[in-house]
Design a protein around this motif. Structure first.
Motif, mmCIF file in Angstrom:
data_model
loop_
_atom_site.group_PDB
_atom_site.id
_atom_site.type_symbol
_atom_site.label_atom_id
_atom_site.label_comp_id
_atom_site.label_asym_id
_atom_site.label_seq_id
_atom_site.Cartn_x
_atom_site.Cartn_y
_atom_site.Cartn_z
ATOM 1 N N VAL A 13 54.269 54.669 -47.002
ATOM 2 C CA VAL A 13 54.427 55.404 -48.263
ATOM 3 C C VAL A 13 54.009 56.858 -48.095
ATOM 4 N N LEU A 14 52.882 57.099 -47.440
ATOM 5 C CA LEU A 14 52.409 58.467 -47.267
ATOM 6 C C LEU A 14 53.349 59.271 -46.378
ATOM 7 N N ALA A 15 53.932 58.631 -45.373
ATOM 8 C CA ALA A 15 54.904 59.324 -44.527
ATOM 9 C C ALA A 15 56.127 59.736 -45.338
ATOM 10 N N ILE A 16 56.579 58.865 -46.244
ATOM 11 C CA ILE A 16 57.727 59.192 -47.092
ATOM 12 C C ILE A 16 57.381 60.322 -48.056
ATOM 13 N N VAL A 17 56.161 60.305 -48.610
ATOM 14 C CA VAL A 17 55.725 61.366 -49.528
ATOM 15 C C VAL A 17 55.777 62.721 -48.838
ATOM 16 N N ILE A 18 55.263 62.790 -47.618
ATOM 17 C CA ILE A 18 55.269 64.053 -46.873
ATOM 18 C C ILE A 18 56.704 64.487 -46.581
ATOM 19 N N THR A 19 57.557 63.540 -46.235
ATOM 20 C CA THR A 19 58.951 63.867 -45.938
ATOM 21 C C THR A 19 59.664 64.421 -47.165
ATOM 22 N N ILE A 20 59.432 63.809 -48.316
ATOM 23 C CA ILE A 20 60.065 64.293 -49.545
ATOM 24 C C ILE A 20 59.601 65.705 -49.862
ATOM 25 N N MET A 21 58.303 65.977 -49.664
ATOM 26 C CA MET A 21 57.780 67.310 -49.965
ATOM 27 C C MET A 21 58.435 68.374 -49.098
ATOM 28 N N VAL A 22 58.596 68.091 -47.806
ATOM 29 C CA VAL A 22 59.176 69.114 -46.924
ATOM 30 C C VAL A 22 60.654 69.303 -47.228
ATOM 31 N N LEU A 23 61.330 68.282 -47.718
ATOM 32 C CA LEU A 23 62.736 68.426 -48.087
ATOM 33 C C LEU A 23 62.924 69.299 -49.327
ATOM 34 N N GLU A 24 61.842 69.464 -50.108
ATOM 35 C CA GLU A 24 61.920 70.317 -51.294
ATOM 36 C C GLU A 24 61.914 71.802 -50.938
ATOM 37 N N LEU A 25 61.523 72.147 -49.701
ATOM 38 C CA LEU A 25 61.502 73.551 -49.301
ATOM 39 C C LEU A 25 62.932 74.080 -49.204
ATOM 40 N N ARG A 26 63.166 75.270 -49.757
ATOM 41 C CA ARG A 26 64.494 75.853 -49.761
ATOM 42 C C ARG A 26 64.730 76.677 -48.496
ATOM 43 N N THR A 42 55.969 80.966 -51.439
ATOM 44 C CA THR A 42 55.066 80.161 -52.267
ATOM 45 C C THR A 42 55.269 78.676 -52.012
ATOM 46 N N GLY A 43 56.521 78.295 -51.692
ATOM 47 C CA GLY A 43 56.784 76.888 -51.398
ATOM 48 C C GLY A 43 56.021 76.417 -50.174
ATOM 49 N N LEU A 44 55.939 77.268 -49.152
ATOM 50 C CA LEU A 44 55.187 76.910 -47.951
ATOM 51 C C LEU A 44 53.710 76.749 -48.263
ATOM 52 N N LEU A 49 49.152 73.086 -48.954
ATOM 53 C CA LEU A 49 48.007 72.545 -49.703
ATOM 54 C C LEU A 49 48.178 71.051 -49.953
ATOM 55 N N SER A 50 49.359 70.648 -50.408
ATOM 56 C CA SER A 50 49.590 69.231 -50.692
ATOM 57 C C SER A 50 49.613 68.408 -49.412
ATOM 58 N N PHE A 51 50.166 68.970 -48.335
ATOM 59 C CA PHE A 51 50.195 68.260 -47.052
ATOM 60 C C PHE A 51 48.775 67.961 -46.582
ATOM 61 N N VAL A 52 47.882 68.940 -46.684
ATOM 62 C CA VAL A 52 46.501 68.723 -46.250
ATOM 63 C C VAL A 52 45.825 67.690 -47.146
ATOM 64 N N TYR A 53 46.101 67.740 -48.453
ATOM 65 C CA TYR A 53 45.538 66.725 -49.356
ATOM 66 C C TYR A 53 45.993 65.322 -48.946
ATOM 67 N N ILE A 54 47.288 65.153 -48.705
ATOM 68 C CA ILE A 54 47.797 63.847 -48.290
ATOM 69 C C ILE A 54 47.156 63.437 -46.963
ATOM 70 N N LEU A 88 53.229 61.033 -56.588
ATOM 71 C CA LEU A 88 53.617 62.067 -57.545
ATOM 72 C C LEU A 88 53.485 63.472 -56.976
ATOM 73 N N PHE A 89 52.873 63.617 -55.810
ATOM 74 C CA PHE A 89 52.661 64.936 -55.229
ATOM 75 C C PHE A 89 53.959 65.722 -55.016
ATOM 76 N N PRO A 90 55.041 65.115 -54.518
ATOM 77 C CA PRO A 90 56.273 65.908 -54.369
ATOM 78 C C PRO A 90 56.740 66.530 -55.684
ATOM 79 N N PHE A 91 56.625 65.780 -56.786
ATOM 80 C CA PHE A 91 57.054 66.300 -58.088
ATOM 81 C C PHE A 91 56.153 67.440 -58.560
ATOM 82 N N THR A 92 54.837 67.226 -58.571
ATOM 83 C CA THR A 92 53.932 68.259 -59.077
ATOM 84 C C THR A 92 53.922 69.485 -58.161
ATOM 85 N N THR A 93 54.031 69.263 -56.855
ATOM 86 C CA THR A 93 54.074 70.388 -55.914
ATOM 87 C C THR A 93 55.318 71.236 -56.135
ATOM 88 N N ALA A 94 56.470 70.577 -56.290
ATOM 89 C CA ALA A 94 57.724 71.308 -56.509
ATOM 90 C C ALA A 94 57.685 72.088 -57.822
#
Length: 202
Positions: A13-26, A42-44, A49-54, A88-94
């Motif tokens: 699950v955590l691996a998928i969360v990190i993957t989703i977050m990086v896919l949000e980068l434009r 700002t996206g980086l 920040l969220s990557f380190v938290y995870i 929920l981190f990908p949503f709040t981070t984005a």
């Protein structure tokens, strides 16, 4: 049941969360560094920040389950609650990124951090209750000053963004969230000491 399935599921699950977050980068439209900073700067930062938290939660979860031999139904549900908060981190981070650090998204990001921290504490306490007051995890946790300090900083960040007008409150909130990262990025030696057992005499 043994802990192997819980750990494997949580890792996935955590691996998928990190993957989703990086896919949000434009991807920048141009080919210059200024294009990268203009579109993704700002996206980086929010992703980092969220990557380190995870990463901190993954590290802590991994260490904690070194002291757990078997899990109960309560532990399974508490672990799912933690994974729900972290998912929920990908949503709040984005949202923080796309809003340019607006007040409401930053507050919601702080609530996400606070909910994750509380869910981890609940999981920890459920495991201790299941294993008994003399368990190895109970000895390792002790008074859990860092855990309590993290909760205080998360609450302080949320209140700063809510109560202090202008961007000053937002930046103070982000400072509180970064302070939690700084406090936890250094590996916690408590569980390692217990897992190794008493030191052998020279």
């Amino acid at each position: 049941m043994k802990t192997s399935r819980v750990e494997a599921f949580s890792d996935g699950v955590l691996a998928i969360v990190i993957t989703i977050m990086v896919l949000e980068l434009r991807v920048p439209e141009g080919h210059e560094l200024s294009d990268l900073l203009g579109m993704t700067g700002t996206g980086l930062l929010t992703y980092l920040l969220s990557f380190v938290y995870i990463g901190i939660y993954w590290n802590s979860h991994h260490h904690m389950f070194h002291l757990v031999e078997r899990v109960s139904g309560g532990v399974l549900w508490a672990n799912l609650a933690l994974l729900f908060c972290l998912s929920l981190f990908p949503f709040t981070t984005a949202w923080v990124d796309e809003s340019g650090f607006a007040r409401t998204p930053v507050v919601l990001y702080g609530v996400n951090l606070l909910a994750s921290a509380l869910a981890y504490v609940v999981l920890q306490n459920v495991i201790i209750r299941h294993q008994g007051p003399d368990s190895a995890l109970r000895q390792a946790v002790g008074r859990d000053r860092k855990g309590k300090a993290s909760l205080v900083l998360d609450v302080a960040g949320i209140l700063s963004a809510l109560l202090i007008p202008g961007q000053a409150g937002v930046w103070l909130a982000l400072g509180c969230f970064v302070a939690v990262v700084v406090m936890w990025v250094v590996p916690d030696p408590r569980i390692d000491r217990i897992a190794r057992g008493p030191a052998e005499p020279a």
